[in-house]
Design a protein around this motif. Structure first.
Motif, PDB file in Angstrom:
ATOM      1  N   ASN A 185       0.841  -1.192   0.000  1.00 50.13           N
ATOM      2  CA  ASN A 185       0.000   0.000   0.000  1.00 50.13           C
ATOM      3  C   ASN A 185       0.879   1.246   0.000  1.00 50.13           C
ATOM      4  O   ASN A 185       1.955   1.260   0.621  1.00 50.13           O
ATOM      5  CB  ASN A 185      -0.876   0.027   1.263  1.00 50.13           C
ATOM      6  N   VAL A 186       0.446   2.268  -0.681  1.00 54.71           N
ATOM      7  CA  VAL A 186       1.117   3.570  -0.575  1.00 54.71           C
ATOM      8  C   VAL A 186       0.666   4.199   0.738  1.00 54.71           C
ATOM      9  O   VAL A 186      -0.511   4.491   0.929  1.00 54.71           O
ATOM     10  CB  VAL A 186       0.745   4.481  -1.763  1.00 54.71           C
ATOM     11  N   LEU A 187       1.601   4.371   1.646  1.00 59.19           N
ATOM     12  CA  LEU A 187       1.268   4.784   3.008  1.00 59.19           C
ATOM     13  C   LEU A 187       1.432   6.284   3.236  1.00 59.19           C
ATOM     14  O   LEU A 187       1.294   6.755   4.352  1.00 59.19           O
ATOM     15  CB  LEU A 187       2.126   4.002   4.009  1.00 59.19           C
ATOM     16  N   HIS A 188       1.762   7.020   2.175  1.00 61.24           N
ATOM     17  CA  HIS A 188       1.875   8.471   2.309  1.00 61.24           C
ATOM     18  C   HIS A 188       1.520   9.104   0.962  1.00 61.24           C
ATOM     19  O   HIS A 188       1.444   8.416  -0.059  1.00 61.24           O
ATOM     20  CB  HIS A 188       3.295   8.876   2.711  1.00 61.24           C
ATOM     21  N   LYS A 189       1.312  10.396   0.966  1.00 64.83           N
ATOM     22  CA  LYS A 189       1.006  11.117  -0.260  1.00 64.83           C
ATOM     23  C   LYS A 189       1.861  12.369  -0.312  1.00 64.83           C
ATOM     24  O   LYS A 189       1.908  13.136   0.655  1.00 64.83           O
ATOM     25  CB  LYS A 189      -0.479  11.480  -0.327  1.00 64.83           C
TER      26      LYS A 189
ATOM     27  N   GLU B  81      -2.740  30.067   1.799  1.00 65.07           N
ATOM     28  CA  GLU B  81      -4.170  30.060   1.510  1.00 65.07           C
ATOM     29  C   GLU B  81      -4.886  28.901   2.199  1.00 65.07           C
ATOM     30  O   GLU B  81      -5.943  29.069   2.788  1.00 65.07           O
ATOM     31  CB  GLU B  81      -4.395  29.945  -0.005  1.00 65.07           C
ATOM     32  N   LYS B  82      -4.333  27.696   2.070  1.00 67.34           N
ATOM     33  CA  LYS B  82      -5.009  26.487   2.570  1.00 67.34           C
ATOM     34  C   LYS B  82      -4.014  25.532   3.209  1.00 67.34           C
ATOM     35  O   LYS B  82      -2.806  25.603   2.940  1.00 67.34           O
ATOM     36  CB  LYS B  82      -5.726  25.764   1.414  1.00 67.34           C
ATOM     37  N   TYR B  83      -4.543  24.651   4.019  1.00 68.71           N
ATOM     38  CA  TYR B  83      -3.732  23.597   4.630  1.00 68.71           C
ATOM     39  C   TYR B  83      -4.526  22.289   4.625  1.00 68.71           C
ATOM     40  O   TYR B  83      -5.754  22.288   4.601  1.00 68.71           O
ATOM     41  CB  TYR B  83      -3.337  23.970   6.066  1.00 68.71           C
ATOM     42  N   PHE B  84      -3.785  21.187   4.616  1.00 69.03           N
ATOM     43  CA  PHE B  84      -4.419  19.858   4.696  1.00 69.03           C
ATOM     44  C   PHE B  84      -3.449  18.904   5.382  1.00 69.03           C
ATOM     45  O   PHE B  84      -2.297  18.766   4.959  1.00 69.03           O
ATOM     46  CB  PHE B  84      -4.767  19.336   3.307  1.00 69.03           C
ATOM     47  N   PHE B  85      -3.918  18.242   6.441  1.00 71.09           N
ATOM     48  CA  PHE B  85      -3.119  17.243   7.143  1.00 71.09           C
ATOM     49  C   PHE B  85      -3.965  15.992   7.355  1.00 71.09           C
ATOM     50  O   PHE B  85      -5.124  16.082   7.771  1.00 71.09           O
ATOM     51  CB  PHE B  85      -2.638  17.767   8.494  1.00 71.09           C
ATOM     52  N   ARG B  86      -3.382  14.847   7.055  1.00 66.02           N
ATOM     53  CA  ARG B  86      -4.075  13.564   7.281  1.00 66.02           C
ATOM     54  C   ARG B  86      -3.240  12.698   8.218  1.00 66.02           C
ATOM     55  O   ARG B  86      -2.039  12.493   7.978  1.00 66.02           O
ATOM     56  CB  ARG B  86      -4.288  12.820   5.966  1.00 66.02           C
TER      57      ARG B  86
ATOM     58  N   GLU C 228       0.135  12.644   5.418  1.00 65.95           N
ATOM     59  CA  GLU C 228      -0.008  13.648   4.367  1.00 65.95           C
ATOM     60  C   GLU C 228      -0.002  15.034   4.992  1.00 65.95           C
ATOM     61  O   GLU C 228      -0.676  15.281   5.990  1.00 65.95           O
ATOM     62  CB  GLU C 228      -1.317  13.403   3.621  1.00 65.95           C
ATOM     63  N   GLY C 229       0.769  15.929   4.388  1.00 62.77           N
ATOM     64  CA  GLY C 229       0.790  17.308   4.845  1.00 62.77           C
ATOM     65  C   GLY C 229       0.936  18.247   3.658  1.00 62.77           C
ATOM     66  O   GLY C 229       1.874  18.106   2.857  1.00 62.77           O
ATOM     67  N   SER C 230      -0.001  19.170   3.522  1.00 64.57           N
ATOM     68  CA  SER C 230       0.016  20.064   2.370  1.00 64.57           C
ATOM     69  C   SER C 230      -0.200  21.503   2.815  1.00 64.57           C
ATOM     70  O   SER C 230      -1.132  21.793   3.573  1.00 64.57           O
ATOM     71  CB  SER C 230      -1.080  19.667   1.370  1.00 64.57           C
TER      72      SER C 230
END
Length: 540
Positions: free
Chosen positions: A379-383, A436-441, A527-529
């Protein structure tokens, strides 16, 4: 002369009369036999007419009973809210049609006739959702050592879109009759997935107390121990009950286990593969192991279950499926190769596998199983994301090579031991930026439970005067301000934190993830964006 031929004439007359007398006697006997047969046929005809009449009467009674059940269900649905706690609904879902002719169950499980509610499931949590594309069945039983159910559900629900959640049902079947254990599992599922329980994507059911027959005197076959024969026999009954409950709810039924992980976007992969099939099929396989990842058309489930029930004491479930395919398509006058080719038309294997077995401790006491599907792959465990240059640091204790730098740079996930209150993860930009935006999983497919809980997202404005003003006078951006100048702009919910940032804050020096309470589990950031405002956009 006349006297001499008299005896001869008498003898001739008697000789001629004897066959006639014998024929007459034979005819009378034949007439009696014919009458006897006619009488028997008439009696048989009367019995058939009576049986037909009795069948119609019972069918009428059954229809009346089902109408009454529908009425009661409708009444309860009108009287309750979408979520009802602490109520065991003895409801057979009848929104479309009966899963199979109910009286057939009594032929194979005659003990059920003694108990009024022995065929009705206990629906502990469920919103009676129907009309979906995919219904997934996850049977679970008490294990001596380790439980895998919650992690399995995390994996199945991981990254599902709202559209996918609205078009599927996951049924957790707690295949035990101990009420205390059943309730403990149900509460554990409810605590971990309150939203999914509320929306109806997750259901928890259990069998009625008297569903299982006496399993203490089963015939031992194939060299299996008494415990193993009992285990596989009960397993066949578990699958049958779950399939019958699931049958009216959707178009396809997917059989799973409680100790698996799923690949990302597995639902779309299943739909795509099913749509590609140009020939009639009975089972699509998305795992090569046992009864994991087997997809059926819901309309086929009644006769499949009936076959299981006919032989539930005799063989394991995967053997029974193979025998059912043999009965449908194999010609006894042709060789085994021809039979396998014909079965392969109904049993179609998809590669790579979408589900992997992860359990070690079997539900059969004392059994250790390290079964792995070689076609599952990794499995891909990160992005990865293209993030702006930053210095990263954390107070968490890092596990092995899974550093914070790697997740920020998109090379791997970040993994750390259980966080405690006051721990943090920080990204300090080399140059202040307008974000502008953030995303963390948090969590990943293999460890979906390793999430960040009670963790907030905070930003540090680059303007020192603004920071001092926020500390002295409070926030003017609708964001709570901390004493060190950070503004709380969001929080993790179900493992994810995402949002937009008020541009009035100006440039940002750092983003921090702050842990506010001790966590019982380790933490993974997969994931961190950070999305930066483009240079050509206006800055006013």
């Amino acid at each position: 002369m006349r006297l001499r031929h008299g005896p001869l004439l008498t003898a001739l007359c008697l000789g001629a009369a004897f066959p006639l007398l014998w024929y007459a006697a034979w005819q009378r006997r034949q007439g009696n036999d014919l009458g006897m047969y006619q009488s028997q046929f008439l009696e048989l005809r009367q019995r058939l007419l009576y049986a037909e009449k009795e069948s119609k009467r019972r069918s009428h009674e059954l229809s009346s009973a089902l109408r009454e059940i529908k009425r009661v269900v409708a009444k309860r649905m009108n009287l309750t809210t979408n979520h009802t706690d602490g109520v065991n609904w003895k409801v057979l879902n009848l929104t479309r049609k009966l899963p199979m002719h109910l009286t057939n169950i009594y032929y194979y499980l005659p003990h059920l006739q003694e108990y009024e509610d022995a065929i009705f499931p206990n629906v502990i949590f469920g919103q009676q959702r129907t009309g979906v594309s995919l219904v997934m069945g996850v049977p679970t039983v008490k294990r001596e050592k380790q439980r895998y159910l919650i992690n399995t559900l995390h994996s199945l629900l991981y990254e599902l879109s709202e559209e996918q959640k609205n078009d599927c049902i996951i049924i957790v079947f707690v295949a035990e009759v101990n009420a205390e254990y059943v309730n403990s599992v149900a509460e554990s599922v409810k605590t971990s997935f309150p939203r999914e329980i509320q929306s109806g994507v997750l259901e928890v059911i259990s069998p009625p107390a008297f569903y299982y027959p006496d399993l203490s005197n089963l015939k031992k076959t194939f060299g299996d121990s008494e415990d193993r024969v009992r285990w596989r026999t009960k397993q066949n009954l578990d699958y049958s009950f779950l399939m019958l409950y699931a049958q009216p709810k959707g178009t396809f039924y997917l059989q799973l286990e409680d100790d698996i992980i799923a690949k990302a976007d597995y639902i779309q992969s299943i739909k795509n593969f099913a749509a590609e099939q140009s020939q009639e099929w009975m089972m699509l396989e998305f795992s090569q192991l046992g009864f994991i990842g087997k997809l059926f058309k819901s309309e086929d489930l009644p006769f499949i279950v009936e076959f299981f029930l006919m032989f539930y004491k005799d063989k394991p479930i995967d053997w029974l499926i193979d025998h059912l395919l043999w009965v449908k398509v194999c010609n006894p006058e042709k060789d085994a190769k021809h039979c396998e080719n014909e079965k392969a038309k109904l049993r179609i294997r998809a590669k790579p596998s979408l589900f992997q077995h992860v359990g070690i401790y079997s539900s059969l006491a004392g059994k250790i199983q390290n079964l792995k599907d070689k076609d599952f792959g990794r499995n891909v465990l990160h992005k990865a994301h293209n993030n702006p240059p930053a210095k990263v640091d954390t107070s968490l204790r890092i596990y092995q090579q899974y550093t914070l730098e790697k997740v920020y740079e998109g090379k791997d996930c970040f993994w750390a031991s259980a966080p405690v209150a006051g721990d943090y993860i920080r990204f300090t930009f080399l140059n202040p930026l307008k974000v502008e935006k953030y995303f963390f999983r948090s969590g990943n497919m293999e460890h979906p439970g390793d999430k960040l809980f009670n963790t907030t997202v905070e930003v540090l404005p680059a303007d020192e005067k603004l920071r001092k003003e926020l500390v002295d006078n409070g926030s003017k951006f609708n964001y709570p301000a901390r004493k060190d100048g950070y503004l709380k702009i969001g929080a993790f919910e179900n493992g994810i934190a995402e949002g937009s940032i008020n541009q009035s804050i100006g440039k940002i020096q750092a983003i921090r993830l702050s842990v506010n309470s001790d966590s019982p589990v380790w933490a993974i950031l997969s994931e961190g964006s950070v999305t930066v405002r483009r240079k050509f956009q206006s800055d006013h």
